[in-house]
Each structure stands twice: as C-alpha cells, then as structure tokens.
Design an enzyme around this catalytic site. Structure first.
Site, PDB file in Angstrom:
ATOM      1  CG  ASP A  38       3.260  -1.874  -0.745  1.00 50.72           C
ATOM      2  OD1 ASP A  38       3.874  -1.802   0.334  1.00 50.72           O
ATOM      3  OD2 ASP A  38       3.772  -1.555  -1.838  1.00 50.72           O
ATOM      4  CE  LYS A  60       7.068   3.644   2.171  1.00 52.13           C
ATOM      5  NZ  LYS A  60       7.200   4.096   3.570  1.00 52.13           N
ATOM      6  CG  MET A 177       1.740   8.575  -6.038  1.00 48.43           C
ATOM      7  SD  MET A 177       3.300   7.990  -5.325  1.00 48.43           S
ATOM      8  CE  MET A 177       4.252   7.658  -6.825  1.00 48.43           C
TER       9      MET A 177
END
Length: 257
Positions: A38, A60, A177
């Site tokens: 990742d 990602k 996020m």
C-alpha cells in the site's frame, strides 16, 4: 474448497514506524515471494522483504490516483495460483479501514487460503504519540473509530448522531480520512458538542515527519488550514485530548522560563 495454490497473508504494517511492526508481521514479510504494498507503507518496512521477492506497489490514498481495488484483488489471486507466498502489506491494521474485509471475501470465494496479521492502527498510534489515552475512567468510557471518507456508493456517517453519542456516552471520536471534509464534520458535530471540546489533529503518526496541532472543535477547520495539515491525518475529538493540551502548555511555559 481451497485449490492447491499458494496463500495470501494480509499484513498490518502499522502506522509507519518499523519498530511498531509485530514479530508475526515481520516474519510474514521476510517469507514473502510477492509483496503487494500500500501507498502508506514506509520504505523502511519494505526493506525487510527477501532479496528475491517481487514487490508491487498498489497505492490507495484518498484524493490521489489509486490502483483500482478490483485489480489488486485480481493480482492477489493470480500470484497465489502461481504457488507464491503472497503478502498484502497494508498500512495500520487490515481490518480497520483497510479494505481487508473485501479482500478476504474475494480470496475465499476464489478458493485461496487467507491469513490475517493484525497491525497497530494509526488512530491508536496518533494519540499514543502525544501521550494521550483513547479511554480513561474519568474522561472517556469508550472509543469510536469512523471514516470521514465514505465509499462512492454509500452514505457517509451521520455526524449529528455521532456527536450525541460522544456527548451522552462519554466517548472519544477518532476520525480517519477526515481532513478534506473537516468543515462539514465540524459544523455537524457542533450540533451536540460544545465548541470547547478538545481536538487533536495528527499527521504522519509515528513517522519522523509527524506533525500535530491541539485545538478545539470550534477551531478545527481553521487550525487545519492555518497549520497546513493534510492527509494522511487522524482527527481525535474528546476530553482525553485535554491531557495533550496540558502537556503542550506546560512545555511552552518551561521553555519561556
């Protein structure tokens, strides 16, 4: 029924600091034939892979160009069916906003043997780096982990409901996020939480470039803009953050003395 293939191990790489890897995670990385990495996994962790391992970066990250999830799942199945020991290396923990659940379902449907290795999630590492607990007998009876970035086909969190739960049940709210939606999150949380509620924003938790700011809910968005805090960051909201505020205040006083 599993077919005669290799296996896939979903490994939590933790928040970034290599010293926060578990022993089991380290062993899995060192035994990998194929490593699917990742975007948020540090180079220092990838260096633990054996010299002959094939390393594929499948980044990602919210707001950036990302490798399609379907393509990552296809890669895992293909590599396992070639007989390889495949490690899917994920930042934090595979099962906390890491799409690990989706990947396990896909692999099992394809008849691939899957193992999971837990990792320290960034929501925990962020507050630990500030010397702050997520729970406290006097200040927080529980913790809620929530994403501020909903799937394109899904409705996002109901922030007003969460605000009431945090207030009434005395919880700590940890938002992953959430930087890009901070203004909306702030406005909706203020429906039930006082503007004075302590908040911490931690960017690049556990890494040498870690930055953080201590503020209040009423000043959340303004602080993010002023301090130029960006993704990846974790937002922690609740009375436990007051310990970090007190520590920062004491440090400032001692430096001024």
């Amino acid at each position: 029924m599993n077919i005669d293939t290799g296996k896939v191990t979903l490994v939590g790489a933790g928040p970034g600091d290599p010293e926060l890897l578990t022993i089991k995670a380290l062993k899995a990385i060192q035994a990998a034939d194929v490593l699917l990495v990742d975007d948020l996994v540090s180079d220092e962790i990838v260096k633990y892979a054996p010299p002959g391992a094939r390393v594929v970066y499948v980044g990602k990250r919210g707001g950036c160009k990302s490798t399609p999830q379907a393509f990552i799942e296809k890669l895992m199945v293909m590599a396992a069916r070639e007989g390889g020991n495949v490690v899917r290396l994920k930042g934090g923990d595979p099962f906390i906003f890491g799409r690990g659940g989706e990947e396990v379902e896909h692999l099992r449907e394809a008849g691939i043997h899957v193992e999971i290795v837990s990792g320290i999630t960034s929501g925990l590492a962020a507050v630990t780096a500030l010397g702050v607990p997520l729970t406290h007998r006097e200040h927080a009876h529980g913790v809620v982990f929530v994403t501020g970035h909903a799937h394109s086909d899904a409705q996002g969190p109901d922030w007003q409901v969460l605000a009431r739960a945090v207030r009434d049940a005395r919880l700590t709210l940890v938002i992953y996020m959430g930087v890009s939606g901070a203004q909306r999150i702030q406005n909706e949380l203020l429906s039930a939480l006082p503007g004075s509620t302590p908040v911490a924003i931690v960017q690049h938790a556990s890494l040498p470039g870690q930055r953080h700011a201590i503020t209040t809910l009423a000043q959340l968005y303004e602080t993010i803009v002023r301090e130029q805090l960006a993704s990846p960051s974790v937002i922690v909201i609740g009375n436990v953050v007051s310990a970090a505020a007190s520590a920062s205040s004491s440090t400032a006083k001692s430096l001024a003395a």
